[in-house]
Design an enzyme around this catalytic site. Structure first.
Site, PDB file in Angstrom:
ATOM      1  CB  SER A 169      -0.890  -0.010   1.243  1.00 45.86           C
ATOM      2  OG  SER A 169      -1.647   1.169   1.294  1.00 45.86           O
ATOM      3  CE  LYS A 198      -1.420   7.144   0.815  1.00 43.85           C
ATOM      4  NZ  LYS A 198      -0.262   6.876   1.678  1.00 43.85           N
ATOM      5  N   GLY A 205       0.969  10.626   5.948  1.00 41.44           N
ATOM      6  CA  GLY A 205      -0.205  10.951   6.771  1.00 41.44           C
ATOM      7  C   GLY A 205      -1.524  10.617   6.111  1.00 41.44           C
ATOM      8  CG  LEU A 206      -3.374   7.314   6.728  1.00 38.67           C
ATOM      9  CD1 LEU A 206      -4.529   6.901   7.655  1.00 38.67           C
ATOM     10  CD2 LEU A 206      -2.949   6.119   5.886  1.00 38.67           C
ATOM     11  CB  CYS A 213      -1.150   4.755   9.310  1.00 37.47           C
ATOM     12  SG  CYS A 213      -0.343   6.256   8.690  1.00 37.47           S
ATOM     13  CE  LYS A 264       1.349  -2.292   5.734  1.00 35.95           C
ATOM     14  NZ  LYS A 264       1.495  -1.460   4.547  1.00 35.95           N
ATOM     15  CG  ASN A 295       2.669   0.398   7.945  1.00 38.81           C
ATOM     16  OD1 ASN A 295       3.479   1.098   7.337  1.00 38.81           O
ATOM     17  ND2 ASN A 295       1.372   0.549   7.805  1.00 38.81           N
ATOM     18  N   GLY A 318       8.517  -5.567   4.533  1.00 37.52           N
ATOM     19  CA  GLY A 318       9.553  -4.775   5.185  1.00 37.52           C
ATOM     20  C   GLY A 318      10.905  -5.036   4.556  1.00 37.52           C
ATOM     21  N   GLY A 319      11.344  -4.077   3.733  1.00 36.46           N
ATOM     22  CA  GLY A 319      12.716  -4.101   3.233  1.00 36.46           C
ATOM     23  C   GLY A 319      13.008  -5.086   2.128  1.00 36.46           C
TER      24      GLY A 319
HETATM   25  C1  LIG Z   1       5.640   6.720   0.517  1.00 40.56           C
HETATM   26  C2  LIG Z   1       4.994   5.622   1.295  1.00 40.56           C
HETATM   27  C3  LIG Z   1       3.621   5.636   1.477  1.00 40.56           C
HETATM   28  C4  LIG Z   1       2.994   4.607   2.197  1.00 40.56           C
HETATM   29  N1  LIG Z   1       1.640   4.634   2.354  1.00 40.56           N
HETATM   30  C5  LIG Z   1       1.014   3.599   3.009  1.00 40.56           C
HETATM   31  C6  LIG Z   1      -0.399   3.555   3.127  1.00 40.56           C
HETATM   32  O1  LIG Z   1      -1.131   4.425   2.648  1.00 40.56           O
HETATM   33  N2  LIG Z   1      -0.938   2.509   3.811  1.00 40.56           N
HETATM   34  C7  LIG Z   1      -0.191   1.497   4.353  1.00 40.56           C
HETATM   35  O2  LIG Z   1      -0.733   0.565   4.945  1.00 40.56           O
HETATM   36  N3  LIG Z   1       1.167   1.520   4.249  1.00 40.56           N
HETATM   37  C8  LIG Z   1       1.764   2.538   3.583  1.00 40.56           C
HETATM   38  N4  LIG Z   1       3.138   2.548   3.459  1.00 40.56           N
HETATM   39  C9  LIG Z   1       3.921   1.443   4.067  1.00 40.56           C
HETATM   40  C10 LIG Z   1       4.243   0.348   3.035  1.00 40.56           C
HETATM   41  O3  LIG Z   1       3.076  -0.236   2.520  1.00 40.56           O
HETATM   42  C11 LIG Z   1       5.105  -0.743   3.674  1.00 40.56           C
HETATM   43  O4  LIG Z   1       4.380  -1.363   4.719  1.00 40.56           O
HETATM   44  C12 LIG Z   1       6.414  -0.202   4.253  1.00 40.56           C
HETATM   45  O5  LIG Z   1       6.957   0.768   3.394  1.00 40.56           O
HETATM   46  C13 LIG Z   1       7.439  -1.309   4.504  1.00 40.56           C
HETATM   47  O6  LIG Z   1       7.752  -1.982   3.309  1.00 40.56           O
HETATM   48  P1  LIG Z   1       9.080  -1.629   2.439  1.00 40.56           P
HETATM   49  O7  LIG Z   1      10.233  -1.663   3.381  1.00 40.56           O
HETATM   50  O8  LIG Z   1       9.104  -2.672   1.372  1.00 40.56           O
HETATM   51  O9  LIG Z   1       8.853  -0.263   1.870  1.00 40.56           O
HETATM   52  C14 LIG Z   1       3.767   3.561   2.749  1.00 40.56           C
HETATM   53  C15 LIG Z   1       5.172   3.560   2.570  1.00 40.56           C
HETATM   54  C16 LIG Z   1       5.774   4.562   1.849  1.00 40.56           C
HETATM   55  C17 LIG Z   1       7.268   4.519   1.670  1.00 40.56           C
END
Ligand SMILES: Cc1cc2nc3c(=O)[nH]c(=O)nc-3n(C[C@H](O)[C@H](O)[C@H](O)COP(=O)(O)O)c2cc1C
Length: 303
Positions: free
Chosen positions: A18, A42, A69-70, A127, A162, A189, A240-241
Protein backbone atom coordinates in the site's frame (compact mmCIF):
# COMPACT_ATOMS: atom_id res chain seq x y z
CA UNK A 1 4.15 -19.65 -7.95
CA UNK A 2 0.47 -19.80 -6.97
CA UNK A 3 -0.29 -19.10 -3.31
CA UNK A 4 -3.48 -19.08 -1.25
CA UNK A 5 -4.35 -16.60 1.48
CA UNK A 6 -7.47 -18.22 2.89
CA UNK A 7 -9.91 -18.16 -0.03
CA UNK A 8 -7.83 -15.62 -1.97
CA UNK A 9 -5.74 -17.20 -4.71
CA UNK A 10 -2.79 -15.21 -6.07
CA UNK A 11 -0.94 -16.15 -9.27
CA UNK A 12 2.30 -15.49 -7.40
CA UNK A 13 3.26 -14.35 -3.87
CA UNK A 14 4.39 -10.82 -4.84
CA UNK A 15 2.06 -8.00 -3.82
CA UNK A 16 2.69 -4.28 -4.31
CA UNK A 17 2.52 -2.71 -0.84
CA UNK A 18 0.00 0.00 0.00
CA UNK A 19 1.18 3.50 -0.87
CA UNK A 20 3.51 2.40 -3.62
CA UNK A 21 1.20 1.98 -6.59
CA UNK A 22 -1.43 4.58 -5.62
CA UNK A 23 -4.71 3.37 -7.13
CA UNK A 24 -3.02 1.12 -9.68
CA UNK A 25 -2.50 3.40 -12.65
CA UNK A 26 0.40 5.49 -11.25
CA UNK A 27 2.84 2.66 -11.86
CA UNK A 28 0.84 0.99 -14.61
CA UNK A 29 3.07 2.39 -17.36
CA UNK A 30 6.31 1.14 -15.83
CA UNK A 31 5.37 -2.08 -14.00
CA UNK A 32 3.43 -4.82 -15.77
CA UNK A 33 0.72 -5.11 -13.12
CA UNK A 34 -0.54 -8.22 -14.89
CA UNK A 35 2.57 -10.03 -13.63
CA UNK A 36 2.23 -9.28 -9.90
CA UNK A 37 0.13 -11.39 -7.55
CA UNK A 38 -1.84 -8.42 -6.20
CA UNK A 39 -1.91 -4.66 -5.96
CA UNK A 40 -2.79 -3.11 -2.60
CA UNK A 41 -4.24 0.39 -3.04
CA UNK A 42 -3.12 3.47 -1.16
CA UNK A 43 -5.02 3.47 2.15
CA UNK A 44 -8.46 4.95 1.71
CA UNK A 45 -10.43 6.88 4.31
CA UNK A 46 -14.06 8.00 4.21
CA UNK A 47 -13.17 11.64 3.61
CA UNK A 48 -10.36 12.92 1.37
CA UNK A 49 -7.17 13.83 3.22
CA UNK A 50 -4.38 16.24 2.32
CA UNK A 51 -1.93 14.45 4.61
CA UNK A 52 0.92 16.00 6.59
CA UNK A 53 2.96 19.13 5.92
CA UNK A 54 5.93 18.73 3.51
CA UNK A 55 8.65 17.55 3.34
CA UNK A 56 7.09 14.11 3.62
CA UNK A 57 9.84 11.93 2.21
CA UNK A 58 13.54 11.74 3.08
CA UNK A 59 16.24 9.25 2.25
CA UNK A 60 18.32 7.98 5.19
CA UNK A 61 21.09 5.35 5.20
CA UNK A 62 19.56 2.09 3.91
CA UNK A 63 16.04 3.40 4.14
CA UNK A 64 13.27 5.82 3.36
CA UNK A 65 11.46 8.01 5.87
CA UNK A 66 7.91 9.01 5.08
CA UNK A 67 5.28 11.03 6.88
CA UNK A 68 2.59 11.10 4.19
CA UNK A 69 -0.21 10.95 6.77
CA UNK A 70 -2.78 8.97 4.79
CA UNK A 71 -3.21 11.55 2.02
CA UNK A 72 -5.90 10.04 -0.22
CA UNK A 73 -8.87 10.93 -2.42
CA UNK A 74 -11.55 9.63 -0.03
CA UNK A 75 -14.08 6.88 -0.71
CA UNK A 76 -16.44 8.82 -2.97
CA UNK A 77 -13.77 9.85 -5.49
CA UNK A 78 -12.15 6.42 -5.27
CA UNK A 79 -15.41 4.75 -6.23
CA UNK A 80 -16.32 7.20 -9.01
CA UNK A 81 -12.86 7.87 -10.49
CA UNK A 82 -10.52 4.99 -9.75
CA UNK A 83 -12.31 1.72 -9.09
CA UNK A 84 -13.35 1.01 -12.69
CA UNK A 85 -9.79 1.27 -13.93
CA UNK A 86 -8.56 -0.95 -11.10
CA UNK A 87 -11.20 -3.57 -11.91
CA UNK A 88 -9.80 -3.88 -15.44
CA UNK A 89 -6.31 -4.78 -14.22
CA UNK A 90 -5.40 -8.42 -14.66
CA UNK A 91 -4.38 -8.95 -11.03
CA UNK A 92 -5.96 -9.20 -7.60
CA UNK A 93 -7.07 -5.83 -6.23
CA UNK A 94 -6.86 -5.36 -2.50
CA UNK A 95 -8.38 -2.16 -1.13
CA UNK A 96 -6.57 -0.75 1.89
CA UNK A 97 -8.95 0.84 4.39
CA UNK A 98 -8.16 3.19 7.26
CA UNK A 99 -10.15 5.11 9.84
CA UNK A 100 -10.08 7.24 12.94
CA UNK A 101 -12.90 5.42 14.73
CA UNK A 102 -14.23 1.89 14.46
CA UNK A 103 -17.45 3.36 13.05
CA UNK A 104 -15.49 5.03 10.26
CA UNK A 105 -13.80 1.79 9.25
CA UNK A 106 -17.22 0.10 9.23
CA UNK A 107 -18.91 2.85 7.19
CA UNK A 108 -16.10 2.81 4.64
CA UNK A 109 -16.36 -0.95 4.19
CA UNK A 110 -20.15 -0.74 3.83
CA UNK A 111 -19.75 1.91 1.09
CA UNK A 112 -17.24 -0.27 -0.73
CA UNK A 113 -19.44 -3.36 -0.35
CA UNK A 114 -22.25 -1.55 -2.15
CA UNK A 115 -20.12 -1.24 -5.30
CA UNK A 116 -17.84 -4.31 -5.01
CA UNK A 117 -15.62 -5.40 -7.90
CA UNK A 118 -12.39 -5.99 -5.96
CA UNK A 119 -10.92 -9.02 -4.25
CA UNK A 120 -10.13 -8.29 -0.61
CA UNK A 121 -9.49 -5.64 2.03
CA UNK A 122 -6.27 -4.79 3.78
CA UNK A 123 -7.21 -3.20 7.09
CA UNK A 124 -4.59 -0.63 7.97
CA UNK A 125 -4.36 -0.49 11.76
CA UNK A 126 -0.69 0.43 11.60
CA UNK A 127 -0.16 3.89 10.09
CA UNK A 128 2.38 5.70 12.31
CA UNK A 129 1.81 9.06 10.59
CA UNK A 130 -1.54 10.19 11.95
CA UNK A 131 -2.31 11.56 15.39
CA UNK A 132 -5.44 9.49 16.02
CA UNK A 133 -6.61 6.18 14.56
CA UNK A 134 -4.02 4.33 12.47
CA UNK A 135 -1.38 2.75 14.62
CA UNK A 136 -3.44 3.27 17.78
CA UNK A 137 -5.80 0.53 16.66
CA UNK A 138 -2.92 -1.84 16.10
CA UNK A 139 -1.20 -1.17 19.38
CA UNK A 140 -3.33 -3.32 21.69
CA UNK A 141 -5.09 -6.66 21.16
CA UNK A 142 -8.42 -5.24 22.37
CA UNK A 143 -8.46 -2.30 19.95
CA UNK A 144 -7.30 -4.41 17.01
CA UNK A 145 -9.97 -7.02 17.77
CA UNK A 146 -12.63 -4.28 17.88
CA UNK A 147 -11.86 -3.17 14.32
CA UNK A 148 -11.74 -6.70 12.91
CA UNK A 149 -14.96 -7.70 14.69
CA UNK A 150 -16.79 -4.68 13.29
CA UNK A 151 -15.63 -5.37 9.73
CA UNK A 152 -16.09 -9.15 9.85
CA UNK A 153 -19.83 -8.68 10.24
CA UNK A 154 -19.96 -6.29 7.25
CA UNK A 155 -18.20 -8.32 4.55
CA UNK A 156 -17.60 -11.84 3.32
CA UNK A 157 -14.54 -10.68 1.37
CA UNK A 158 -11.13 -11.70 2.73
CA UNK A 159 -9.90 -9.38 5.48
CA UNK A 160 -6.15 -8.96 5.61
CA UNK A 161 -5.09 -7.03 8.72
CA UNK A 162 -1.89 -5.00 8.49
CA UNK A 163 -0.13 -5.03 11.85
CA UNK A 164 2.32 -2.50 13.20
CA UNK A 165 5.82 -3.59 14.18
CA UNK A 166 5.86 -0.70 16.71
CA UNK A 167 4.74 -2.90 19.60
CA UNK A 168 6.60 -5.08 22.04
CA UNK A 169 4.12 -7.96 21.88
CA UNK A 170 3.01 -8.41 18.26
CA UNK A 171 1.81 -12.03 18.75
CA UNK A 172 -0.92 -10.89 21.16
CA UNK A 173 -2.29 -8.48 18.53
CA UNK A 174 -2.03 -11.17 15.83
CA UNK A 175 -3.91 -13.72 17.97
CA UNK A 176 -6.67 -11.15 18.68
CA UNK A 177 -7.14 -10.47 14.95
CA UNK A 178 -7.14 -14.17 14.13
CA UNK A 179 -9.78 -14.93 16.73
CA UNK A 180 -12.06 -12.25 15.27
CA UNK A 181 -11.85 -13.83 11.82
CA UNK A 182 -8.95 -12.16 9.96
CA UNK A 183 -8.09 -14.19 6.85
CA UNK A 184 -4.45 -13.08 6.68
CA UNK A 185 -2.05 -10.76 8.50
CA UNK A 186 0.44 -8.38 6.90
CA UNK A 187 3.55 -8.00 9.06
CA UNK A 188 4.28 -5.16 9.12
CA UNK A 189 4.34 -1.47 8.38
CA UNK A 190 7.04 1.19 8.86
CA UNK A 191 8.99 1.67 12.11
CA UNK A 192 8.64 5.03 13.88
CA UNK A 193 11.69 7.10 13.05
CA UNK A 194 13.09 10.61 12.75
CA UNK A 195 15.93 12.49 11.06
CA UNK A 196 17.52 15.86 11.86
CA UNK A 197 19.14 18.47 9.62
CA UNK A 198 22.16 19.62 11.60
CA UNK A 199 22.64 22.94 9.77
CA UNK A 200 19.12 24.18 10.44
CA UNK A 201 18.73 22.04 13.60
CA UNK A 202 15.29 21.16 12.33
CA UNK A 203 13.60 17.84 11.80
CA UNK A 204 14.00 16.80 8.17
CA UNK A 205 10.31 15.91 7.91
CA UNK A 206 7.56 18.51 8.18
CA UNK A 207 5.73 16.28 10.65
CA UNK A 208 8.92 15.86 12.78
CA UNK A 209 8.60 12.08 12.99
CA UNK A 210 7.77 9.53 10.31
CA UNK A 211 8.01 5.87 9.42
CA UNK A 212 11.14 4.06 8.25
CA UNK A 213 10.98 1.53 5.41
CA UNK A 214 13.42 -0.16 3.05
CA UNK A 215 16.45 -2.40 3.66
CA UNK A 216 17.06 -0.80 7.08
CA UNK A 217 14.00 -2.58 8.54
CA UNK A 218 14.25 -6.02 6.97
CA UNK A 219 15.99 -7.81 9.84
CA UNK A 220 13.60 -6.27 12.40
CA UNK A 221 10.55 -7.21 10.32
CA UNK A 222 11.95 -10.72 9.92
CA UNK A 223 11.88 -11.13 13.70
CA UNK A 224 8.27 -9.86 13.82
CA UNK A 225 7.20 -12.26 11.06
CA UNK A 226 8.86 -15.13 12.92
CA UNK A 227 7.08 -14.19 16.16
CA UNK A 228 3.71 -14.03 14.39
CA UNK A 229 4.03 -17.24 12.33
CA UNK A 230 5.01 -19.01 15.55
CA UNK A 231 1.78 -17.82 17.22
CA UNK A 232 -1.06 -18.10 14.68
CA UNK A 233 -2.28 -20.40 11.88
CA UNK A 234 -3.57 -17.49 9.78
CA UNK A 235 -1.40 -16.89 6.68
CA UNK A 236 1.17 -14.14 7.10
CA UNK A 237 2.20 -11.68 4.38
CA UNK A 238 5.71 -10.36 5.01
CA UNK A 239 6.39 -6.68 4.39
CA UNK A 240 9.55 -4.78 5.19
CA UNK A 241 12.72 -4.10 3.23
CA UNK A 242 12.27 -6.60 0.44
CA UNK A 243 14.55 -5.62 -2.47
CA UNK A 244 15.63 -8.95 -3.96
CA UNK A 245 14.45 -12.49 -4.55
CA UNK A 246 16.69 -13.58 -1.69
CA UNK A 247 14.97 -11.17 0.74
CA UNK A 248 11.54 -12.50 -0.25
CA UNK A 249 12.65 -16.14 -0.05
CA UNK A 250 14.09 -15.65 3.44
CA UNK A 251 10.66 -14.46 4.62
CA UNK A 252 8.99 -17.46 2.94
CA UNK A 253 11.41 -19.89 4.59
CA UNK A 254 10.61 -18.22 7.93
CA UNK A 255 6.92 -18.93 7.25
CA UNK A 256 5.35 -16.13 5.20
CA UNK A 257 2.77 -17.25 2.63
CA UNK A 258 3.26 -14.15 0.47
CA UNK A 259 5.16 -10.88 0.58
CA UNK A 260 4.81 -7.20 -0.27
CA UNK A 261 7.31 -4.93 -2.00
CA UNK A 262 7.23 -1.23 -1.13
CA UNK A 263 10.19 1.18 -1.11
CA UNK A 264 12.25 -0.98 -3.50
CA UNK A 265 9.89 0.11 -6.31
CA UNK A 266 10.89 3.75 -5.78
CA UNK A 267 14.56 2.92 -6.30
CA UNK A 268 14.01 0.56 -9.23
CA UNK A 269 10.62 0.11 -10.81
CA UNK A 270 11.85 -3.18 -12.30
CA UNK A 271 12.30 -4.61 -8.78
CA UNK A 272 9.04 -6.65 -8.77
CA UNK A 273 9.89 -8.24 -12.09
CA UNK A 274 13.46 -9.11 -11.11
CA UNK A 275 12.30 -10.48 -7.73
CA UNK A 276 9.87 -12.81 -9.50
CA UNK A 277 12.52 -13.89 -11.99
CA UNK A 278 14.98 -14.50 -9.15
CA UNK A 279 12.48 -16.68 -7.28
CA UNK A 280 11.82 -18.77 -10.37
CA UNK A 281 15.54 -19.15 -10.96
CA UNK A 282 16.18 -20.13 -7.29
CA UNK A 283 13.45 -22.77 -7.42
CA UNK A 284 14.79 -24.18 -10.68
CA UNK A 285 18.32 -24.33 -9.29
CA UNK A 286 17.26 -25.99 -6.03
CA UNK A 287 14.74 -28.36 -7.62
CA UNK A 288 11.85 -26.74 -5.74
CA UNK A 289 8.54 -27.31 -7.57
CA UNK A 290 6.47 -24.62 -5.85
CA UNK A 291 7.04 -21.62 -3.60
CA UNK A 292 4.52 -23.10 -1.15
CA UNK A 293 6.94 -26.03 -0.71
CA UNK A 294 9.54 -23.63 0.75
CA UNK A 295 7.17 -22.00 3.23
CA UNK A 296 8.15 -22.46 6.85
CA UNK A 297 11.14 -24.69 6.11
CA UNK A 298 13.47 -22.82 8.47
CA UNK A 299 15.95 -25.21 10.07
CA UNK A 300 16.30 -24.39 13.75
CA UNK A 301 19.34 -25.32 15.79
CA UNK A 302 18.65 -28.20 18.20
CA UNK A 303 18.37 -27.04 21.79
C1 LIG B 1 5.64 6.72 0.52
C2 LIG B 1 4.99 5.62 1.29
C3 LIG B 1 3.62 5.64 1.48
C4 LIG B 1 2.99 4.61 2.20
N1 LIG B 1 1.64 4.63 2.35
C5 LIG B 1 1.01 3.60 3.01
C6 LIG B 1 -0.40 3.56 3.13
O1 LIG B 1 -1.13 4.42 2.65
N2 LIG B 1 -0.94 2.51 3.81
C7 LIG B 1 -0.19 1.50 4.35
O2 LIG B 1 -0.73 0.56 4.95
N3 LIG B 1 1.17 1.52 4.25
C8 LIG B 1 1.76 2.54 3.58
N4 LIG B 1 3.14 2.55 3.46
C9 LIG B 1 3.92 1.44 4.07
C10 LIG B 1 4.24 0.35 3.04
O3 LIG B 1 3.08 -0.24 2.52
C11 LIG B 1 5.10 -0.74 3.67
O4 LIG B 1 4.38 -1.36 4.72
C12 LIG B 1 6.41 -0.20 4.25
O5 LIG B 1 6.96 0.77 3.39
C13 LIG B 1 7.44 -1.31 4.50
O6 LIG B 1 7.75 -1.98 3.31
P1 LIG B 1 9.08 -1.63 2.44
O7 LIG B 1 10.23 -1.66 3.38
O8 LIG B 1 9.10 -2.67 1.37
O9 LIG B 1 8.85 -0.26 1.87
C14 LIG B 1 3.77 3.56 2.75
C15 LIG B 1 5.17 3.56 2.57
C16 LIG B 1 5.77 4.56 1.85
C17 LIG B 1 7.27 4.52 1.67
Amino acid sequence: MTVHLGSLRLRNPLMLASGVAGYGHELGDVIDLGRVGAVVTKTLTLKPRQGNAPPRLAEVPSGLLNSIGLANVGSRAFISEHLDRLRNLDTRIIVSVGGFTVAEYAKLVLELEEVGGFDAYEVNISCPNVKAGGVNFGSTPGKAAGVVRALRSKTGRPLIVKLTPNVTDIPSVAVACESEGADALTVGNTFRAMAVDLDSRRPVLGATGGGLSGPAIKAMCMAKVWEVVSSVRTPVIACGGICSAGDALEYIVVGAAAFQVGSACFRDFRAPESILEGITEFCRRKGVRSVAELRGTLELPRT
